[in-house]
Design an enzyme around this catalytic site. Structure first.
Site, PDB file in Angstrom:
ATOM      1  N   GLU A  40       1.656  -9.914  -9.488  1.00 42.50           N
ATOM      2  CA  GLU A  40       2.349  -9.519  -8.265  1.00 42.50           C
ATOM      3  C   GLU A  40       2.472 -10.755  -7.369  1.00 42.50           C
ATOM      4  O   GLU A  40       1.611 -11.628  -7.370  1.00 42.50           O
ATOM      5  CB  GLU A  40       1.522  -8.438  -7.568  1.00 42.50           C
ATOM      6  CG  GLU A  40       2.056  -7.949  -6.242  1.00 42.50           C
ATOM      7  CD  GLU A  40       1.086  -6.998  -5.552  1.00 42.50           C
ATOM      8  OE1 GLU A  40       1.557  -6.176  -4.764  1.00 42.50           O
ATOM      9  OE2 GLU A  40      -0.140  -7.092  -5.801  1.00 42.50           O
ATOM     10  N   LYS A 114       7.219  -1.132  -6.345  1.00 39.18           N
ATOM     11  CA  LYS A 114       5.866  -0.603  -6.142  1.00 39.18           C
ATOM     12  C   LYS A 114       5.898   0.700  -5.341  1.00 39.18           C
ATOM     13  O   LYS A 114       6.433   0.749  -4.228  1.00 39.18           O
ATOM     14  CB  LYS A 114       5.031  -1.654  -5.416  1.00 39.18           C
ATOM     15  CG  LYS A 114       3.568  -1.298  -5.201  1.00 39.18           C
ATOM     16  CD  LYS A 114       2.876  -2.462  -4.507  1.00 39.18           C
ATOM     17  CE  LYS A 114       1.395  -2.239  -4.315  1.00 39.18           C
ATOM     18  NZ  LYS A 114       0.774  -3.411  -3.637  1.00 39.18           N
ATOM     19  N   CYS A 150      -0.507  -3.339  -8.834  1.00 35.78           N
ATOM     20  CA  CYS A 150      -1.707  -3.475  -8.002  1.00 35.78           C
ATOM     21  C   CYS A 150      -2.274  -2.139  -7.515  1.00 35.78           C
ATOM     22  O   CYS A 150      -2.930  -1.445  -8.272  1.00 35.78           O
ATOM     23  CB  CYS A 150      -1.410  -4.425  -6.837  1.00 35.78           C
ATOM     24  SG  CYS A 150      -2.896  -5.171  -6.092  1.00 35.78           S
TER      25      CYS A 150
END
Length: 263
Positions: A40, A114, A150
């Site tokens: 990321e 995300k 993440c």
């Protein structure tokens, strides 16, 4: 299938970060990897300045450069980038938000935004990042991959839904926040997501930066890892920049899912 995990430390300069991508992609290709996973925020590390100032459209120069590197190195690349999104008001202040995107370029093309923003441990990513809404899978060499980013790793149902959509391998680019107990949580969560989705998990984090950055920013701790569908660690990195190259057998997934039908 051979997969590389490029644990790098991204800085503020996009051109320097691209050179890291170029270097690690070629090293991975030289070792026979067909896919290389970067973390990321490959485009710009967290805590290095305003993300909206450096964000680009997904057809902009940075992603075009990723495509060029993928072509020249004969490898498929996944990397974390930022693209312009929208404007919101928080406490009387206007914020230009960006999308936190994992892009895949090379012999496969995909964009995943995300879904779960990092609004925890005193940090509010949703102030500056617009949450995504859709799951993402893609095909590469007859293997189905899913993508999470993440903080998504704390949400088991996302991984289970990716597995139900056919994902045999779930790629997790990350920039995990450092701090007390955070390494243990990262290692525990990655193993749990592999086990409860019965998928390979390839979790690539930013290496721990050596420069000073805001303590609340998710700047990375390293400890990238590759896990099999039972949660066993196949390969792992330390805290510093490192390239892991691993072989996985996607046929193992069907065998595990037959004996452990948790989906």
């Amino acid at each position: 299938m051979r997969i590389a995990v490029a644990q790098i430390t991204s800085g503020a300069d996009k051109s320097e970060n691209l050179e890291l991508v170029r270097e690690y992609s070629q090293r991975a290709a030289d070792q026979g990897a067909q896919l290389v996973v970067f973390p990321e925020a490959t485009m710009q590390g967290f805590g290095t300045g305003r993300l909206d100032h450096n964000a680009e459209p997904l057809d902009g120069p940075f992603v075009q450069a990723l495509e060029s590197i993928a072509d020249s190195s004969s490898i498929t690349i996944l990397a974390g980038v930022f693209s312009p999104a929208d404007q919101v008001e928080r406490d009387g202040k206007a914020f230009n938000r960006i999308d936190n995107v994992a892009v895949v370029r090379g012999k496969a093309q995909a964009n995943y935004k995300k879904i779960h923003t990092y609004d925890a441990f005193g940090y509010r990513e949703s102030d500056t990042v617009r949450p995504g809404e859709a799951l993402c899978t893609f095909e590469l060499f007859d293997v189905t991959f899913g993508i999470a980013i993440c903080f998504d790793i704390r949400y088991p149902e996302q991984f289970r839904e990716l597995a139900r959509a056919g994902a045999q391998v779930i790629l997790v680019p990350a920039s995990w926040n450092d701090g007390e107990d955070k390494q243990r949580q990262w290692e525990l969560l990655s193993a749990a997501r592999a086990l409860d989705s019965t998928s390979f998990v390839v979790a690539c984090g930013q290496a721990r930066p050596e420069d000073e950055r805001p303590s609340e920013a998710p700047t990375g701790i390293g400890y990238s890892r590759v896990l099999d569908p039972t949660g066993q660690v196949i390969a792992s990195a330390g805290a510093t920049p490192e390239l892991l190259v691993v072989d996985i057998d996607p046929e193992v997934v069907a065998k595990v899912r037959k004996t452990l039908p948790v989906l």
